[in-house]
Design a protein around this motif. Structure first.
Motif, PDB file in Angstrom:
ATOM      1  N   GLN A  36       1.037  -8.056   7.913  1.00 34.99           N
ATOM      2  CA  GLN A  36       1.770  -9.175   8.499  1.00 34.99           C
ATOM      3  C   GLN A  36       1.817  -9.087  10.020  1.00 34.99           C
ATOM      4  O   GLN A  36       1.805 -10.112  10.710  1.00 34.99           O
ATOM      5  CB  GLN A  36       3.200  -9.231   7.950  1.00 34.99           C
ATOM      6  CG  GLN A  36       3.309  -9.447   6.448  1.00 34.99           C
ATOM      7  CD  GLN A  36       2.578 -10.688   5.962  1.00 34.99           C
ATOM      8  OE1 GLN A  36       1.481 -10.616   5.426  1.00 34.99           O
ATOM      9  NE2 GLN A  36       3.186 -11.840   6.185  1.00 34.99           N
ATOM     10  N   ARG A  37       1.867  -7.874  10.540  1.00 31.92           N
ATOM     11  CA  ARG A  37       1.968  -7.674  11.985  1.00 31.92           C
ATOM     12  C   ARG A  37       0.603  -7.485  12.649  1.00 31.92           C
ATOM     13  O   ARG A  37       0.532  -7.234  13.854  1.00 31.92           O
ATOM     14  CB  ARG A  37       2.869  -6.467  12.284  1.00 31.92           C
ATOM     15  CG  ARG A  37       4.321  -6.653  11.852  1.00 31.92           C
ATOM     16  CD  ARG A  37       5.138  -5.396  12.082  1.00 31.92           C
ATOM     17  NE  ARG A  37       6.483  -5.505  11.532  1.00 31.92           N
ATOM     18  CZ  ARG A  37       7.538  -5.961  12.217  1.00 31.92           C
ATOM     19  NH1 ARG A  37       7.382  -6.356  13.462  1.00 31.92           N
ATOM     20  NH2 ARG A  37       8.726  -6.020  11.643  1.00 31.92           N
ATOM     21  N   GLY A  38      -0.482  -7.572  11.855  1.00 28.59           N
ATOM     22  CA  GLY A  38      -1.815  -7.431  12.415  1.00 28.59           C
ATOM     23  C   GLY A  38      -2.155  -6.027  12.864  1.00 28.59           C
ATOM     24  O   GLY A  38      -2.975  -5.832  13.767  1.00 28.59           O
ATOM     25  N   ALA A  78     -11.782  -1.974  -0.080  1.00 31.50           N
ATOM     26  CA  ALA A  78     -12.590  -2.995   0.586  1.00 31.50           C
ATOM     27  C   ALA A  78     -11.778  -4.258   0.857  1.00 31.50           C
ATOM     28  O   ALA A  78     -11.906  -4.882   1.926  1.00 31.50           O
ATOM     29  CB  ALA A  78     -13.814  -3.322  -0.262  1.00 31.50           C
ATOM     30  N   LEU A  79     -10.932  -4.657  -0.081  1.00 29.60           N
ATOM     31  CA  LEU A  79     -10.118  -5.860   0.098  1.00 29.60           C
ATOM     32  C   LEU A  79      -9.097  -5.687   1.218  1.00 29.60           C
ATOM     33  O   LEU A  79      -8.854  -6.618   2.006  1.00 29.60           O
ATOM     34  CB  LEU A  79      -9.415  -6.209  -1.214  1.00 29.60           C
ATOM     35  CG  LEU A  79     -10.316  -6.777  -2.319  1.00 29.60           C
ATOM     36  CD1 LEU A  79      -9.573  -6.803  -3.638  1.00 29.60           C
ATOM     37  CD2 LEU A  79     -10.798  -8.178  -1.957  1.00 29.60           C
ATOM     38  N   VAL A  80      -8.487  -4.516   1.304  1.00 32.31           N
ATOM     39  CA  VAL A  80      -7.517  -4.276   2.375  1.00 32.31           C
ATOM     40  C   VAL A  80      -8.225  -4.247   3.724  1.00 32.31           C
ATOM     41  O   VAL A  80      -7.732  -4.815   4.713  1.00 32.31           O
ATOM     42  CB  VAL A  80      -6.734  -2.976   2.131  1.00 32.31           C
ATOM     43  CG1 VAL A  80      -5.889  -2.605   3.352  1.00 32.31           C
ATOM     44  CG2 VAL A  80      -5.839  -3.116   0.909  1.00 32.31           C
ATOM     45  N   ARG A  81      -9.376  -3.610   3.784  1.00 30.68           N
ATOM     46  CA  ARG A  81     -10.110  -3.575   5.057  1.00 30.68           C
ATOM     47  C   ARG A  81     -10.525  -4.981   5.490  1.00 30.68           C
ATOM     48  O   ARG A  81     -10.495  -5.309   6.687  1.00 30.68           O
ATOM     49  CB  ARG A  81     -11.327  -2.663   4.933  1.00 30.68           C
ATOM     50  CG  ARG A  81     -10.939  -1.181   4.922  1.00 30.68           C
ATOM     51  CD  ARG A  81     -12.121  -0.278   4.761  1.00 30.68           C
ATOM     52  NE  ARG A  81     -11.733   1.127   4.870  1.00 30.68           N
ATOM     53  CZ  ARG A  81     -12.394   2.117   4.309  1.00 30.68           C
ATOM     54  NH1 ARG A  81     -13.477   1.880   3.586  1.00 30.68           N
ATOM     55  NH2 ARG A  81     -11.982   3.369   4.471  1.00 30.68           N
ATOM     56  N   GLU A 131      -7.444  -6.564   6.918  1.00 29.01           N
ATOM     57  CA  GLU A 131      -7.205  -6.003   8.255  1.00 29.01           C
ATOM     58  C   GLU A 131      -8.076  -6.709   9.293  1.00 29.01           C
ATOM     59  O   GLU A 131      -7.605  -7.080  10.375  1.00 29.01           O
ATOM     60  CB  GLU A 131      -7.552  -4.513   8.279  1.00 29.01           C
ATOM     61  CG  GLU A 131      -6.514  -3.585   7.712  1.00 29.01           C
ATOM     62  CD  GLU A 131      -6.949  -2.133   7.828  1.00 29.01           C
ATOM     63  OE1 GLU A 131      -6.079  -1.288   8.034  1.00 29.01           O
ATOM     64  OE2 GLU A 131      -8.156  -1.840   7.723  1.00 29.01           O
ATOM     65  N   ALA A 132      -9.347  -6.878   8.956  1.00 31.29           N
ATOM     66  CA  ALA A 132     -10.290  -7.479   9.898  1.00 31.29           C
ATOM     67  C   ALA A 132      -9.934  -8.930  10.208  1.00 31.29           C
ATOM     68  O   ALA A 132     -10.109  -9.401  11.338  1.00 31.29           O
ATOM     69  CB  ALA A 132     -11.710  -7.391   9.345  1.00 31.29           C
ATOM     70  N   GLU A 133      -9.417  -9.654   9.207  1.00 28.97           N
ATOM     71  CA  GLU A 133      -9.056 -11.061   9.408  1.00 28.97           C
ATOM     72  C   GLU A 133      -7.804 -11.232  10.263  1.00 28.97           C
ATOM     73  O   GLU A 133      -7.651 -12.253  10.941  1.00 28.97           O
ATOM     74  CB  GLU A 133      -8.835 -11.744   8.055  1.00 28.97           C
ATOM     75  CG  GLU A 133     -10.119 -11.992   7.285  1.00 28.97           C
ATOM     76  CD  GLU A 133      -9.854 -12.778   6.011  1.00 28.97           C
ATOM     77  OE1 GLU A 133      -8.736 -12.685   5.463  1.00 28.97           O
ATOM     78  OE2 GLU A 133     -10.750 -13.498   5.581  1.00 28.97           O
ATOM     79  N   ARG A 134      -6.885 -10.246  10.187  1.00 34.32           N
ATOM     80  CA  ARG A 134      -5.649 -10.269  10.985  1.00 34.32           C
ATOM     81  C   ARG A 134      -4.847 -11.545  10.738  1.00 34.32           C
ATOM     82  O   ARG A 134      -4.284 -12.144  11.646  1.00 34.32           O
ATOM     83  CB  ARG A 134      -5.965 -10.108  12.478  1.00 34.32           C
ATOM     84  CG  ARG A 134      -6.628  -8.778  12.822  1.00 34.32           C
ATOM     85  CD  ARG A 134      -6.980  -8.718  14.297  1.00 34.32           C
ATOM     86  NE  ARG A 134      -5.770  -8.698  15.117  1.00 34.32           N
ATOM     87  CZ  ARG A 134      -5.103  -7.603  15.467  1.00 34.32           C
ATOM     88  NH1 ARG A 134      -5.522  -6.413  15.037  1.00 34.32           N
ATOM     89  NH2 ARG A 134      -4.031  -7.666  16.232  1.00 34.32           N
TER      90      ARG A 134
END
Length: 347
Positions: free
Chosen positions: A284-286, A317-320, A323-326
């Motif tokens: 949520q906080r990027g 992989a889904l969490v990464r 993360e990348a999308e922010r």
């Protein structure tokens, strides 16, 4: 020096750190909060509000808190240092402690994952570094809300490695129960099994209690735990019990129908409805998550042991990707975990 007079520095006063430090300060312990600028500003302006699952709601005025962003101001004063930074910042914190803290200060890792105490020891050769485990969730108030509120949203006793006779009495205060444990690696591996659920809360955008009450999500957690237990068994690792259950039974309990799970796993469901995971908060906080120290620890163990871990790999992989999308939590459904990514939830 009397045990209760030992000065405690919270090295990384975020959600867990502010909760621990707040409980300790309320009990009359000498506490210094080493925090990021955002937290320091909030505490100086509005103070701290410490809440918990049992209904305590205790304010601390700004003038009653000692908070700084400067390691050179805080760490030299420490008799005990509670490290509560995210796993990715462990080596940097070890370097700061080495540069500024006294050699006789006791360092305690109160972090997720299984490797952080070892990382601290590697950077602090010759110093006393103890592993610890925090079993509960802490929810922090939204940015801008004053006073800063930290709410312990689940139950449990903090475990600390044997090695300092007075540490339990120093740290064990109202709202923050502490016990010494002689087999901390077993405790940390057991905690890691349940921490595999952090990513599911982050991916689902659901509160922890709601997510755990959904059998679809529990099946995914059970699959991850099966893979983790296989890798642990092949590596000679015996994790400690979780919520009173032998780890080998946990996947079976998680796969039960919802009504039976709620009946048999009541201890697991003693959770405040607002509780989320720290990984959800990071998305949520990027911010970078601790996925490499949770699922990543299982993937490294499985690779070394030669055991399969496709579900853990998929979650990682889904969490990464998130993360990348922010863009915060992707709000996935359980059905989307085993399928190719189907885009983000519409708003």
């Amino acid at each position: 020096m009397a045990n209760e007079d030992r000065r405690i520095v919270i090295a990384g006063a975020g959600s867990i750190g502010c909760y621990a430090g707040g409980c300790l300060a309320l009990a009359g312990r000498e506490v210094i909060l080493l925090a990021r600028p955002r937290i320091e500003a909030a505490l100086r302006q509005g103070g701290l509000r410490v809440r918990d699952l049992e209904g305590r709601d205790r304010p601390i005025k700004p003038e009653s808190l000692v908070v700084t962003t400067d390691p050179a101001a805080a760490l030299p004063q420490a008799d005990v240092i509670l490290v509560t930074v995210k796993s990715g910042a462990t080596q940097d914190m070890a370097a700061l402690i080495k540069a500024h803290a006294r050699p006789d200060a006791v360092v305690v890792s109160l972090q997720n994952g299984v490797d952080n105490a070892d990382r601290l020891r590697a950077g602090l050769a010759g110093r006393t570094v103890l592993a610890g485990m925090v079993p509960f969730n802490v929810v922090q108030s939204p940015d801008g809300e004053l006073p800063l509120r930290v709410h312990r949203a689940s139950d449990g006793t903090v475990m600390v490695e044997d090695g300092d006779a007075g540490l339990v009495n120093l740290l064990g205060v109202e709202g923050f129960a502490v016990e010494a444990h002689g087999e901390m690696m077993a405790v940390l591996w057991g905690k890691l099994l349940m921490n595999l659920n952090n990513a599911l809360v982050a991916l689902s955008d659901l509160p922890l209690a709601t997510e755990l009450a959904n059998r679809g999500w529990r099946l995914i957690l059970a699959g991850q735990i099966d893979e983790a237990l296989q890798a642990m068994k092949a590596s000679g690792i015996v994790p400690a019990r979780i919520a009173g259950l032998r780890p080998a039974l946990l996947p079976r309990v998680l796969r039960l129908p919802d009504w039976l799970f709620k009946l048999l796993a009541r201890r697991m469901l003693v959770i405040d409805p607002q509780a989320r995971s720290s990984m959800w908060d990071d998305l949520q906080r990027g911010r970078p998550t601790e996925i490499d120290d949770l699922q990543g620890a299982i993937l490294r163990l499985a690779e070394k042991a030669g055991t399969p871990a496709p579900m853990v790999q998929r979650i990682t992989a889904l969490v990464r990707a998130a993360e990348a999308e922010r863009l915060g939590s992707p709000g996935l459904a359980p059905e989307q975990i085993a399928a190719p990514p189907a885009g983000r939830r519409s708003t």
